[in-house]
Design a protein around this motif. Structure first.
Motif, PDB file in Angstrom:
ATOM      1  N   PHE A  54       3.848  -0.637   3.743  1.00 12.76           N
ATOM      2  CA  PHE A  54       3.288   0.932   3.576  1.00 12.76           C
ATOM      3  C   PHE A  54       4.637   1.713   3.251  1.00 12.76           C
ATOM      4  O   PHE A  54       5.774   1.484   3.674  1.00 12.76           O
ATOM      5  CB  PHE A  54       2.677   1.298   4.974  1.00 12.76           C
ATOM      6  N   VAL A  78      -1.989   4.712   0.469  1.00 14.00           N
ATOM      7  CA  VAL A  78      -2.124   5.332   1.824  1.00 14.00           C
ATOM      8  C   VAL A  78      -2.957   6.344   2.208  1.00 14.00           C
ATOM      9  O   VAL A  78      -3.638   6.418   2.993  1.00 14.00           O
ATOM     10  CB  VAL A  78      -0.603   5.645   2.332  1.00 14.00           C
ATOM     11  N   LEU A  88      -0.444   3.813  12.251  1.00 16.99           N
ATOM     12  CA  LEU A  88      -1.017   3.785  10.949  1.00 16.99           C
ATOM     13  C   LEU A  88      -2.144   2.951  10.653  1.00 16.99           C
ATOM     14  O   LEU A  88      -3.040   3.118   9.738  1.00 16.99           O
ATOM     15  CB  LEU A  88       0.207   3.764   9.851  1.00 16.99           C
ATOM     16  N   CYS A 119       0.885  -1.209  -0.074  1.00 16.36           N
ATOM     17  CA  CYS A 119       0.072   0.057  -0.077  1.00 16.36           C
ATOM     18  C   CYS A 119       0.962   1.387   0.159  1.00 16.36           C
ATOM     19  O   CYS A 119       1.609   1.452   1.064  1.00 16.36           O
ATOM     20  CB  CYS A 119      -0.977   0.030   1.132  1.00 16.36           C
ATOM     21  N   ILE A 124       5.242   6.079   1.717  1.00 16.75           N
ATOM     22  CA  ILE A 124       4.834   7.289   1.085  1.00 16.75           C
ATOM     23  C   ILE A 124       5.978   7.988   0.467  1.00 16.75           C
ATOM     24  O   ILE A 124       6.790   8.688   1.237  1.00 16.75           O
ATOM     25  CB  ILE A 124       4.145   8.213   2.363  1.00 16.75           C
ATOM     26  N   ALA A 129       3.779  -0.778  11.193  1.00 16.72           N
ATOM     27  CA  ALA A 129       2.448   0.492  11.008  1.00 16.72           C
ATOM     28  C   ALA A 129       1.551   0.331  12.235  1.00 16.72           C
ATOM     29  O   ALA A 129       1.056   1.461  12.328  1.00 16.72           O
ATOM     30  CB  ALA A 129       1.759  -0.173   9.706  1.00 16.72           C
ATOM     31  N   ARG A 157      -8.401   0.488   9.889  1.00 16.92           N
ATOM     32  CA  ARG A 157      -7.419  -0.087   9.133  1.00 16.92           C
ATOM     33  C   ARG A 157      -7.096  -1.093   9.563  1.00 16.92           C
ATOM     34  O   ARG A 157      -6.265  -1.277  10.346  1.00 16.92           O
ATOM     35  CB  ARG A 157      -6.494   1.004   8.551  1.00 16.92           C
TER      36      ARG A 157
END
Length: 252
Positions: free
Chosen positions: A127, A110, A175, A105, A129, A170, A119
């Motif tokens: 994950f 995200v 997250l 993801c 970003i 995460a 989530r």
């Protein structure tokens, strides 16, 4: 790009673009929000976001479209507005939204799961970003959601480095809410519980949670909603069900 399946009060929206690892195009964002709103209009009380492609939730924004954006000011604004508009619509849904993340993801993926209420990550979820690795930024609304979930320090860690983290990490930083062997399986119980809850309460509590995340500690709108709820049919049913030791059956 998206498939919608609805089973009574639970709707499942599946990302299904295997050829591009579920990369999300500009036009896909509005389609996603339209499907979610349609599911609610047709009676869904919980919306699950998931992937139909093994090993990936979403690779993020479509790179072919990103590569076409230099020098295209209109396209740049269109991309940001489409993404932010759809995620705001998703976040404002009056029903519970749950993301089931089995696999990778990344980037805009995200942002999508952060717009959901809950989530759940599978043990193989990852994950990242990576805007700083691409020389770009991230929409401010999505940065705000990230900071609200993990705090400014962890947000900086994820965004400034583009580091890839697993499901356990995460979960540790906030997250995601939990880790399961299979996210798809784990969300079913949560979805059922949410769908059985009072729709009036869910909508009211979602608004209050969003306000609290934005820094609001009090407000007459929320106070009045809390007080009025005692006069509602859902409260009467909830009290009766508790006295009768049964599950409540809330109306539409």
């Amino acid at each position: 790009m998206f498939d919608l399946a609805q089973d009574g009060r639970i709707a499942r929206i599946s990302l299904n673009r295997a050829s591009a690892r579920n990369a999300i195009r500009i036009a896909d964002w509005a389609d996603l929000a339209d499907l979610a709103e349609r599911a609610v209009a047709e009676g869904a009380r919980t919306v699950i976001m998931r992937s139909a492609v093994t090993g990936i939730f979403s690779a993020g924004a479509d790179l072919v479209e990103l590569e076409a954006l230099p020098g295209d000011a209109v396209g740049q604004r269109r991309m940001r507005a489409a993404m932010c508009g759809a995620l705001d619509r998703l976040a404002r849904l009056p029903v519970a939204t749950i993301a089931a993340i089995d696999g990778g993801c990344f980037g805009a993926g995200v942002a999508l799961v952060m717009a959901c209420d809950l989530r759940i990550g599978g043990h193989m979820a990852q994950f990242a970003i990576p805007p700083a690795r691409l020389g770009i930024g991230y929409p401010q609304e999505d940065i705000a959601r990230l900071v609200a979930l993990v705090g400014p320090g962890q947000a900086a860690r994820l965004m400034l480095t583009g580091e890839r983290i697993g499901a356990d990490e995460a979960h540790r930083i906030g997250l995601i809410e939990s880790v399961a062997h299979s996210a798809h399986g784990a969300v079913n119980n949560l979805a059922t519980l949410c769908a059985e809850s009072s729709p009036t309460s869910v909508a009211m509590l979602k608004r209050a949670i969003a306000a609290a995340a934005a820094g609001e500690r009090s407000g007459s709108v929320y106070d009045e909603a809390f007080e009025r709820a005692f006069d509602g049919a859902d409260f009467a049913e909830g009290i009766l069900a508790m006295r009768e030791r049964r599950a409540p059956e809330f109306g539409a």
